[in-house]
Motif scaffolding. Structure first.
Motif, PDB file in Angstrom:
ATOM      1  N   LEU A  66      57.127  48.083  51.376  1.00  0.00           N
ATOM      2  CA  LEU A  66      56.644  48.677  52.298  1.00  0.00           C
ATOM      3  C   LEU A  66      57.292  47.620  53.650  1.00  0.00           C
TER       4      LEU A  66
ATOM      5  N   GLN B 262      48.437  46.918  57.044  1.00  0.00           N
ATOM      6  CA  GLN B 262      49.472  47.451  57.266  1.00  0.00           C
ATOM      7  C   GLN B 262      49.260  48.539  56.041  1.00  0.00           C
ATOM      8  N   GLY B 263      48.410  49.121  55.894  1.00  0.00           N
ATOM      9  CA  GLY B 263      48.241  50.305  55.184  1.00  0.00           C
ATOM     10  C   GLY B 263      47.589  50.411  53.763  1.00  0.00           C
TER      11      GLY B 263
ATOM     12  N   ASP C  37      45.893  56.044  53.748  1.00  0.00           N
ATOM     13  CA  ASP C  37      46.296  55.233  53.477  1.00  0.00           C
ATOM     14  C   ASP C  37      47.935  55.027  52.983  1.00  0.00           C
ATOM     15  N   LYS C  38      48.238  54.577  53.239  1.00  0.00           N
ATOM     16  CA  LYS C  38      50.127  54.140  53.218  1.00  0.00           C
ATOM     17  C   LYS C  38      50.191  54.045  51.669  1.00  0.00           C
TER      18      LYS C  38
ATOM     19  N   ASP D 132      52.954  54.514  46.156  1.00  0.00           N
ATOM     20  CA  ASP D 132      53.205  54.458  47.234  1.00  0.00           C
ATOM     21  C   ASP D 132      52.419  55.898  48.104  1.00  0.00           C
ATOM     22  N   GLN D 133      53.047  56.392  49.664  1.00  0.00           N
ATOM     23  CA  GLN D 133      52.309  56.820  50.238  1.00  0.00           C
ATOM     24  C   GLN D 133      52.264  59.177  49.317  1.00  0.00           C
TER      25      GLN D 133
END
Length: 193
Positions: free
Chosen positions: A158, A64-65, A32-33, A124-125
């Motif tokens: 995003l 949107q992840g 997941d982003k 975050d990622q």
């Protein structure tokens, strides 16, 4: 050392059971982003008052992840309604668009420094903390909210932009710690801003 994770901190690993019968660790969300972890419960009027707004946000960003993970760390000795059985019942009734995990030992709440219910953390990622605090400015009656901190932070993240307000004070009931008065908070817990 501050009680609550500071911005830029790495997400802390966990291994917790969910209402769906499975167990989850941090690595289960590697694909997941963006990961939104929020400390919540079954009984708090601030949680109940903002459930619809949280659902709308989770639905808005799920393609949107962005994944949402709710964690209940409240002691059922303080409020019986916060038991795992009641968590399962709540998910069956409401079909919330997030996983609902149970932190019975309260170790995850301590590791993250959860202050209130609800209390939101956006990672975050790379699983660095980029937002911490409230979702809206009026969670007890989210329909009266004029500021949507969580949506604003997710929009910025995003879009690859800097989050304008990355830190707010969570608004809600304090986490119910085992063996403590219902209104007790750890000495080192304090406002975030």
């Amino acid at each position: 050392m501050p009680f609550t994770l500071e911005l830029g901190s790495q997400a802390v690993d966990f291994h917790l059971p969910a209402t769906n019968g499975k167990e989850y660790r941090l690595k289960d969300f590697d694909a997941d982003k963006i990961l939104v972890i929020f400390f919540t419960c079954n009984h708090c009027p601030y949680v109940i008052g903002s459930d619809e707004a949280t659902c709308m946000t989770a639905e808005k960003y799920k393609n949107q992840g962005v994944v949402f993970v709710g964690i209940n760390s409240n002691s059922e000795q303080t409020y019986a309604e916060d038991s795992f059985a009641h968590m399962q019942e709540r998910m069956r009734t409401h079909h919330f668009p997030w996983l609902y995990l149970y932190d019975e030992s309260q170790e995850v709440a301590k590791a993250y420094g959860a202050l209130r219910t609800p209390h939101f953390y956006i990672f975050d990622q790379e699983r660095k903390l980029i937002y911490c605090g409230a979702a809206v400015d009026s969670p007890r009656d989210a329909s009266k909210s004029s500021v949507h901190y969580l949506d604003d932070a997710l929009d910025a993240a995003l879009a690859g932009k800097t989050i304008a307000t990355p830190l707010t004070n969570p608004i809600g009931c304090n986490v119910k710690w085992a063996g403590k008065d219902a209104h007790w908070m750890p000495d080192e817990a304090c406002d975030l801003i």
